[in-house]
Write a protein that holds these residues in place. Structure first.
Motif, PDB file in Angstrom:
ATOM      1  N   GLN A 345       0.825  -1.215   0.000  1.00  0.00           N
ATOM      2  CA  GLN A 345       0.000   0.000   0.000  1.00  0.00           C
ATOM      3  C   GLN A 345       0.853   1.256   0.000  1.00  0.00           C
ATOM      4  O   GLN A 345       0.611   2.182  -0.793  1.00  0.00           O
ATOM      5  CB  GLN A 345      -0.894  -0.006   1.245  1.00  0.00           C
ATOM      6  CG  GLN A 345      -1.612   1.313   1.491  1.00  0.00           C
ATOM      7  CD  GLN A 345      -2.206   1.375   2.901  1.00  0.00           C
ATOM      8  OE1 GLN A 345      -2.303   0.361   3.595  1.00  0.00           O
ATOM      9  NE2 GLN A 345      -2.564   2.568   3.332  1.00  0.00           N
ATOM     10  N   TRP A 346       1.879   1.297   0.854  1.00  0.00           N
ATOM     11  CA  TRP A 346       2.718   2.503   0.949  1.00  0.00           C
ATOM     12  C   TRP A 346       3.643   2.628  -0.248  1.00  0.00           C
ATOM     13  O   TRP A 346       3.927   3.740  -0.703  1.00  0.00           O
ATOM     14  CB  TRP A 346       3.502   2.490   2.259  1.00  0.00           C
ATOM     15  CG  TRP A 346       2.622   2.620   3.460  1.00  0.00           C
ATOM     16  CD1 TRP A 346       2.422   1.704   4.450  1.00  0.00           C
ATOM     17  CD2 TRP A 346       1.778   3.734   3.783  1.00  0.00           C
ATOM     18  NE1 TRP A 346       1.523   2.171   5.366  1.00  0.00           N
ATOM     19  CE2 TRP A 346       1.108   3.407   4.990  1.00  0.00           C
ATOM     20  CE3 TRP A 346       1.519   4.962   3.178  1.00  0.00           C
ATOM     21  CZ2 TRP A 346       0.208   4.281   5.599  1.00  0.00           C
ATOM     22  CZ3 TRP A 346       0.627   5.831   3.775  1.00  0.00           C
ATOM     23  CH2 TRP A 346      -0.025   5.495   4.965  1.00  0.00           C
ATOM     24  N   TYR A 347       4.148   1.479  -0.746  1.00  0.00           N
ATOM     25  CA  TYR A 347       4.954   1.542  -1.969  1.00  0.00           C
ATOM     26  C   TYR A 347       4.139   2.153  -3.103  1.00  0.00           C
ATOM     27  O   TYR A 347       4.636   2.980  -3.877  1.00  0.00           O
ATOM     28  CB  TYR A 347       5.424   0.142  -2.386  1.00  0.00           C
ATOM     29  CG  TYR A 347       6.611  -0.394  -1.638  1.00  0.00           C
ATOM     30  CD1 TYR A 347       7.706   0.416  -1.332  1.00  0.00           C
ATOM     31  CD2 TYR A 347       6.666  -1.742  -1.251  1.00  0.00           C
ATOM     32  CE1 TYR A 347       8.811  -0.106  -0.652  1.00  0.00           C
ATOM     33  CE2 TYR A 347       7.762  -2.260  -0.581  1.00  0.00           C
ATOM     34  CZ  TYR A 347       8.831  -1.433  -0.283  1.00  0.00           C
ATOM     35  OH  TYR A 347       9.911  -1.947   0.383  1.00  0.00           O
ATOM     36  N   ILE A 364       9.295  -5.384  -7.367  1.00  0.00           N
ATOM     37  CA  ILE A 364       9.946  -6.572  -6.780  1.00  0.00           C
ATOM     38  C   ILE A 364       8.958  -7.332  -5.900  1.00  0.00           C
ATOM     39  O   ILE A 364       8.887  -8.563  -5.927  1.00  0.00           O
ATOM     40  CB  ILE A 364      11.180  -6.147  -5.959  1.00  0.00           C
ATOM     41  CG1 ILE A 364      12.279  -5.623  -6.902  1.00  0.00           C
ATOM     42  CG2 ILE A 364      11.713  -7.309  -5.134  1.00  0.00           C
ATOM     43  CD1 ILE A 364      13.453  -5.002  -6.184  1.00  0.00           C
ATOM     44  N   LEU A 365       8.180  -6.577  -5.118  1.00  0.00           N
ATOM     45  CA  LEU A 365       7.182  -7.196  -4.239  1.00  0.00           C
ATOM     46  C   LEU A 365       6.152  -7.976  -5.063  1.00  0.00           C
ATOM     47  O   LEU A 365       5.796  -9.113  -4.721  1.00  0.00           O
ATOM     48  CB  LEU A 365       6.490  -6.106  -3.415  1.00  0.00           C
ATOM     49  CG  LEU A 365       5.725  -6.555  -2.169  1.00  0.00           C
ATOM     50  CD1 LEU A 365       6.689  -7.131  -1.145  1.00  0.00           C
ATOM     51  CD2 LEU A 365       4.984  -5.368  -1.559  1.00  0.00           C
ATOM     52  N   LEU A 367       6.612  -9.155  -8.070  1.00  0.00           N
ATOM     53  CA  LEU A 367       7.307 -10.271  -8.712  1.00  0.00           C
ATOM     54  C   LEU A 367       7.461 -11.435  -7.742  1.00  0.00           C
ATOM     55  O   LEU A 367       7.268 -12.603  -8.113  1.00  0.00           O
ATOM     56  CB  LEU A 367       8.672  -9.804  -9.206  1.00  0.00           C
ATOM     57  CG  LEU A 367       9.370 -10.646 -10.272  1.00  0.00           C
ATOM     58  CD1 LEU A 367       8.523 -10.734 -11.536  1.00  0.00           C
ATOM     59  CD2 LEU A 367      10.730 -10.025 -10.596  1.00  0.00           C
ATOM     60  N   GLN A 368       7.780 -11.107  -6.499  1.00  0.00           N
ATOM     61  CA  GLN A 368       7.916 -12.154  -5.480  1.00  0.00           C
ATOM     62  C   GLN A 368       6.589 -12.854  -5.231  1.00  0.00           C
ATOM     63  O   GLN A 368       6.560 -14.037  -4.871  1.00  0.00           O
ATOM     64  CB  GLN A 368       8.433 -11.540  -4.173  1.00  0.00           C
ATOM     65  CG  GLN A 368       9.890 -11.110  -4.250  1.00  0.00           C
ATOM     66  CD  GLN A 368      10.332 -10.305  -3.044  1.00  0.00           C
ATOM     67  OE1 GLN A 368       9.504  -9.777  -2.287  1.00  0.00           O
ATOM     68  NE2 GLN A 368      11.641 -10.200  -2.836  1.00  0.00           N
ATOM     69  N   GLY A 369       5.493 -12.124  -5.439  1.00  0.00           N
ATOM     70  CA  GLY A 369       4.174 -12.726  -5.289  1.00  0.00           C
ATOM     71  C   GLY A 369       3.688 -13.428  -6.543  1.00  0.00           C
ATOM     72  O   GLY A 369       2.547 -13.892  -6.598  1.00  0.00           O
ATOM     73  N   GLY A 370       4.547 -13.496  -7.568  1.00  0.00           N
ATOM     74  CA  GLY A 370       4.199 -14.198  -8.799  1.00  0.00           C
ATOM     75  C   GLY A 370       3.468 -13.350  -9.821  1.00  0.00           C
ATOM     76  O   GLY A 370       3.049 -13.864 -10.863  1.00  0.00           O
ATOM     77  N   ASP A 371       3.324 -12.042  -9.551  1.00  0.00           N
ATOM     78  CA  ASP A 371       2.590 -11.170 -10.472  1.00  0.00           C
ATOM     79  C   ASP A 371       3.569 -10.493 -11.441  1.00  0.00           C
ATOM     80  O   ASP A 371       3.869  -9.307 -11.333  1.00  0.00           O
ATOM     81  CB  ASP A 371       1.804 -10.127  -9.680  1.00  0.00           C
ATOM     82  CG  ASP A 371       0.893  -9.282 -10.572  1.00  0.00           C
ATOM     83  OD1 ASP A 371       0.869  -9.532 -11.789  1.00  0.00           O
ATOM     84  OD2 ASP A 371       0.225  -8.372 -10.038  1.00  0.00           O
ATOM     85  N   THR A 372       4.069 -11.254 -12.383  1.00  0.00           N
ATOM     86  CA  THR A 372       5.034 -10.716 -13.355  1.00  0.00           C
ATOM     87  C   THR A 372       4.401  -9.633 -14.216  1.00  0.00           C
ATOM     88  O   THR A 372       5.035  -8.611 -14.513  1.00  0.00           O
ATOM     89  CB  THR A 372       5.550 -11.845 -14.258  1.00  0.00           C
ATOM     90  OG1 THR A 372       6.077 -12.884 -13.446  1.00  0.00           O
ATOM     91  CG2 THR A 372       6.640 -11.332 -15.187  1.00  0.00           C
TER      92      THR A 372
END
Length: 612
Positions: A345-347, A364-365, A367-372
């Motif tokens: 949210q803050w990002y 990056i966040l 991407l780490q969650g799989g949302d390319t």
């Protein structure tokens, strides 16, 4: 036009004039800078009043000015009108000031005109300001020029301000004239213009350096006269130059005068000097005055101490002050605490406001969650805004898809901005393409930036160019190290295992057994099977076969075929045929082909001997 009801402003604007030498207040009339007490001033006023009542025009003018300064408008007006009627131009100017205070601006302008026509520079200045406030710039310029050409400092400054607003090059001439006569705001603005000229000319050019030096002189003059923003700028110049003690003094001067940015800068100086407690005091002062940067600094300080709630409060205060770094720092804080949803949210808040590193972190966040799909646009936005890390990350993203051309483009962009890992990737790509010259250039960037892999690959490129040399026997004198050896050693000292093995090999080749053992052991202990194998060879050559077998075992267990073959031979010589056969079988499996062939012959021989 300045607020005329403020007595201090009257003095600052130069519109309030008491006549000694007709327009300049004399110390005998109780002017600024006198140190007489109230009794002396009262006696002087009584004498002046007596002279005025006797009909002395100058005394009427002086008495009117005294009363005007005191705020006694009703008492001052008849004295000033009487003196004005008798032709006293200073009285006409001060009568204009009085009427302006009462709200009769047009009538005030009439009397300023009378005084200006009679030669009053102060009245011409006031009249010029009057016309400018009403949008009549030609009239304003006429009267301000009259004032400035008579040497009136405020007239020169006001004229410069008018001309600068119109983009007239003559503005600098009058700004400089005002600055040279001690006008601190003129000195500050002149310095700012010289700063801009420095950027246009280029800070490293001769003209740029000259402008920067002159700007510093004007900042110093304005700061010495109490201009707090000039003191801030002077402090920043000195800090960039490394003159921290003097920079701190000017920051302190500015901060005490209420400049929040100076208080914040002083806090950073104190922090860098190891005085976090006093740094916090100045950051608190600046943050309370609305400085978002100081609020962020306080947040970071409390975060370092583990006081996350206080840190969060200050980061929110930074956001309230309009500093979007507060949202980014709050996101980092949430991420460290595992509050991923809040971090996102803050990002997002910071990223939408244009914070490029927040956009990169958000990507990056995601991407780490799989949302390319969701990550890529944020990487692109951050990269286009100048984030070097985002450009590198885009390169990784495209490389993962097999889009090598696009990946290389982003790697090159990041590398040109000094990203070490990106330079390494460009170097590797150019090596694959056979462009050794470009590869070397980028590998040098990477190695020079601290990349151990870059140093190793650069050394390998240089190593391949070396002419073949005759084998060295142990004990030969060491030769001077080549550039490639120096790069291998730099990589090795950074823990690069293959570089450590290579440095060990080069040391062994020139007969330095001790150094070779040191590097082989370092690589082996870090998990290098080649390092373990070579260390075993070195130990065996020195007569320590039992210890050599220990390292060969470690190498073989890690998949080193030659080490397994060596162990098979060791156990065969010891007569431990079954163990020898076991390691020979392992060597056959591990290879390479040459080793597998030899190991197979040995295995078969051991099998025959066991069955005999």
């Amino acid at each position: 036009m300045d607020v005329m009801g403020d007595k201090a402003t009257l003095l600052d604007t130069g519109r309030f004039v008491q006549p000694s030498d007709r327009e300049a207040i004399d110390s005998r009339q109780g002017g600024i800078g006198t140190d007489r007490g109230d009794t002396g001033q009262a006696a002087e006023e009584a004498r002046t009043r007596a002279a005025a009542e006797a009909g002395e025009v100058e005394a009427m003018s002086v008495l009117g000015a005294m009363l005007l300064r005191r705020g006694d408008l009703d008492g001052a007006e008849p004295q000033l009108r009487a003196a004005t009627a008798a032709g006293d131009r200073a009285a006409a100017n001060n009568l204009g000031v009085l009427l302006h205070q009462r709200g009769y601006a047009d009538e005030a302008a009439g009397w300023w005109r009378v005084a200006a026509v009679a030669g009053s520079a102060a009245a011409a200045h006031a009249l010029g300001r009057y016309h400018r406030e009403r949008g009549d710039e030609p009239a304003a310029e006429y009267w301000l020029r009259q004032s400035a050409e008579q040497g009136h400092v405020l007239g020169a400054y006001a004229l410069a301000d008018l001309l600068e607003h119109r983009g007239d090059a003559a503005a600098e001439q009058w700004m400089r004239a005002a600055a040279e006569h001690g006008h601190r705001e003129a000195a500050y603005r002149l310095a700012r213009e010289l700063d801009r000229r420095t950027l246009r000319e280029g800070a490293d050019s001769g003209a740029g350096r000259a402008c920067a030096q002159e700007a510093e002189q004007w900042y110093r003059q304005a700061a010495a006269r109490g201009h707090r923003r000039a003191a801030l700028q002077l402090g920043a110049i000195l800090e960039r130059r490394g003159e921290l003690k003097e920079a701190g003094r000017w920051y302190l001067t500015s901060a005490k005068d209420g400049e929040a940015r100076a208080a914040c800068a002083l806090g950073f100086l104190l922090r860098d000097a190891g005085d976090s407690e006093n740094a916090a005091v100045w950051w608190l002062r600046a943050a309370q005055d609305g400085d978002g940067n100081a609020a962020n600094a306080l947040g970071a300080l409390h975060a370092e101490r583990g006081e996350t709630q206080t840190a969060e409060r200050w980061y929110r205060a930074a956001m309230d002050a309009g500093d979007i770094n507060g949202a980014y720092n709050l996101a980092l804080l949430c991420a460290e605490q595992g509050r991923t949803a809040q971090a996102e949210q803050w990002y997002r808040r910071a990223a939408y406001a244009g914070h490029r590193e927040a956009a990169n972190a958000l990507a990056i966040l995601l991407l780490q969650g799989g949302d390319t799909t969701g990550a890529e646009p944020w990487f692109s936005k951050a990269a286009e805004a100048g984030s070097v890390d985002a450009a590198f990350n885009l390169g990784i993203l495209y490389a993962g898809r097999g889009a090598d051309t696009d990946a290389l483009g982003w790697y090159e962009r990041a590398a040109s901005a000094g990203h070490t890992d990106a330079a390494l990737q460009v170097g590797i790509a150019r090596l694959r393409e056979g462009d050794e010259r470009e590869a070397e250039r980028h590998l040098r960037w990477a190695a020079g930036g601290g990349s151990a892999e870059g140093a190793y690959r650069l050394a390998a490129v240089l190593d391949a160019r070396r002419p073949p040399v005759s084998p060295h026997e142990l004990g030969e004198p060491a030769h001077r190290k080549t550039e490639c050896e120096e790069w291998y050693e730099r990589a090795a000292s950074q823990g690069h295992r293959r570089a450590q093995v290579r440095v060990g090999m080069l040391a062994a080749a020139r007969g330095d057994v001790v150094e070779a053992a040191h590097w082989y052991r370092a690589a082996a202990e870090a998990g290098s099977r080649n390092g373990a194998f070579n260390l075993g060879l070195l130990l065996a050559r020195e007569g320590s076969e039992p210890e050599a077998a220990v390292w060969w075992t470690r190498a073989a267990d890690a998949g080193h075929g030659r080490a397994a073959l060596r162990l098979a031979l060791v156990y065969a010589r010891r007569g431990e045929l079954a163990e020898g056969q076991r390691w020979a079988d392992r060597a056959v499996t591990l290879g390479p082909a040459e080793v597998a062939e030899r190991a197979a012959r040995l295995r078969d021989a051991l099998r025959e001997e066991l069955s005999a």
